[in-house]
Design a protein around this motif. Sequence first.
Motif, PDB file in Angstrom:
ATOM      1  N   ASP A   1      32.813  28.708  18.594  1.00  0.00           N
ATOM      2  CA  ASP A   1      31.590  27.806  17.859  1.00  0.00           C
ATOM      3  C   ASP A   1      30.691  28.016  18.986  1.00  0.00           C
TER       4      ASP A   1
ATOM      5  N   ARG B   1      34.343  21.381  18.888  1.00  0.00           N
ATOM      6  CA  ARG B   1      33.439  22.572  19.000  1.00  0.00           C
ATOM      7  C   ARG B   1      34.611  23.536  20.112  1.00  0.00           C
TER       8      ARG B   1
ATOM      9  N   LYS C   1      34.552  33.730  13.812  1.00  0.00           N
ATOM     10  CA  LYS C   1      35.458  32.590  13.767  1.00  0.00           C
ATOM     11  C   LYS C   1      36.254  32.755  14.962  1.00  0.00           C
TER      12      LYS C   1
ATOM     13  N   LYS D   1      42.000  24.624  15.317  1.00  0.00           N
ATOM     14  CA  LYS D   1      41.331  23.806  14.066  1.00  0.00           C
ATOM     15  C   LYS D   1      42.503  23.466  13.401  1.00  0.00           C
TER      16      LYS D   1
ATOM     17  N   ASP E   1      35.096  20.863  11.939  1.00  0.00           N
ATOM     18  CA  ASP E   1      33.706  21.283  12.379  1.00  0.00           C
ATOM     19  C   ASP E   1      33.101  20.224  13.359  1.00  0.00           C
TER      20      ASP E   1
END
Length: 462
Positions: A388, A270, A385, A256, A267
């Motif tokens: 996803d 994924r 986390k 990320k 976001d």
Amino acid sequence: MMNLMTGIFPVGSHLASWRHPKSWPKVTMELDVFIETARIAEQGKFDMLFLADGNAVRSMDEPLMFLANPSVNRPSTYDPLMLMAVLAQYTKHIGLFCTATTTYDEPYLLARRFGSLDHLSKGRACWNVVTGSYEIDALNFGLSRHVAREQRYERAEEFVRVCKGLWDSWAADAFIEDKASGHFLDPSKVQRLNHDGKHFRVQGPLNVGRLPQGYPVIASAGQSEPGRELAAKHADVIFSIALTKEEAQEFYADQKARVVRHGRDPDKVRILPGVTVYVGETEAEADALWDELAELITPEVGVAMLSKLCWTDLSGYPIDGPMPDLSGEVLGMQSYRKAIDDLAKQKNLTIREMYKIVVPGAGHLTFKGNVTQVADQLEEWYRDKAADGFNIMMPVHPYSLQRFVDLVIPELQRRGLFRTEYPGTTLRETLGLEVPPRGVNPNGAWAPAKHQKHALTTAAAK
Ligand SMILES: Cc1cc2nc3c(=O)[nH]c(=O)nc-3n(C[C@H](O)[C@H](O)[C@H](O)COP(=O)(O)O)c2cc1C
């Protein structure tokens, strides 16, 4: 909401699944089996169906694996894009996600095929960009050796850029098909690509109109440094392989952060680790399947499978001795090898202990138990986390897929973690992704050659 995908390959992920009484009786080139698998997955509201691929018959020099293991070798299988085009006609919502290599293909041809699939499925195509994990593929493309990793990824990056440029060839409203004026298309709504790079020279435009999704959804699974960078730049969906939650969290955070460094919204990317799920109404039901499958493989086959996943022949090592050091790089699939090496070192495992962990999940993580236990684990990884969503692997097809749909999906829905309906019709809508705006190439405008200009003027004057 979690995103869930599952494999369309009709042999379950367990090495011995095809021998289990609850698996399909025959799977090789049996279209009905693929169609039925797709229907069950769509009934469960899965985001996507995935078909892995390579360009060779593998393991011919490993007699044990070759004889016993259709799931890893895939010795006879449909071309993924052709199969997905057929499945598009039998499904309405589920994303159609398949592998195509950038090492042994051409961007124009591939952009055209995925463009066609996106149209044929009304916006449900997804391309798993791989540089190719299987060294043997090289022998079918005029090479004597697999291309080195750095070169593969350099070519992959340019390949994806060229494809995106080609998908930008036409504006969505270019084909006016106006019978009254005689104008089939609007020439101001097409552009050439005029790409002249290190690996490719491609003029364009593509002979496929603007895709319903703009670009197909792009997925990627490399875990090496260049693999992570390619994913950060281009992927909407990233597979990961992690055998522990900590490892998955490390990958998730790293990936990320890379996405953010490339100016993208984290976001909207994924991350889906693979997990093999053994579920039953009771724990005993899940254990029973696990044990039945374990009975169907010998230690020799187990070690052969482990050897395959970690790209090292372990048959010469004592089975109850420690796993050898696997920190050296290999040309092919580094990701499984690294996950196995990390776990072996962390837990000090023997070869036998390791194959018993790795074989039931086909190299991926395994969650086993009753509905609550499985849903708890999925929820924990999602909330912490590490994921996803998940690439759910089914030990036995179609039994495990149907069990997952009947038991786990309703529980995830009850917890508000998974959709109860598809939100739209395209895969981008399902994943909550925008359609990318069409990139305009300032040097690509259509300009007719002199004699054509004359012909056009004459036609207009008539
Ligand atoms: C879930 C999953 C599916 C994959 N599917 C394929 C595939 O279909 N074909 C392939 O050649 N590689 C496949 N790979 C391998 C990766 O795409 C990647 O090429 C490989 O890991 C080597 O890259 P790396 O060294 O960057 O990890 C898959 C990996 C994962 C985790």
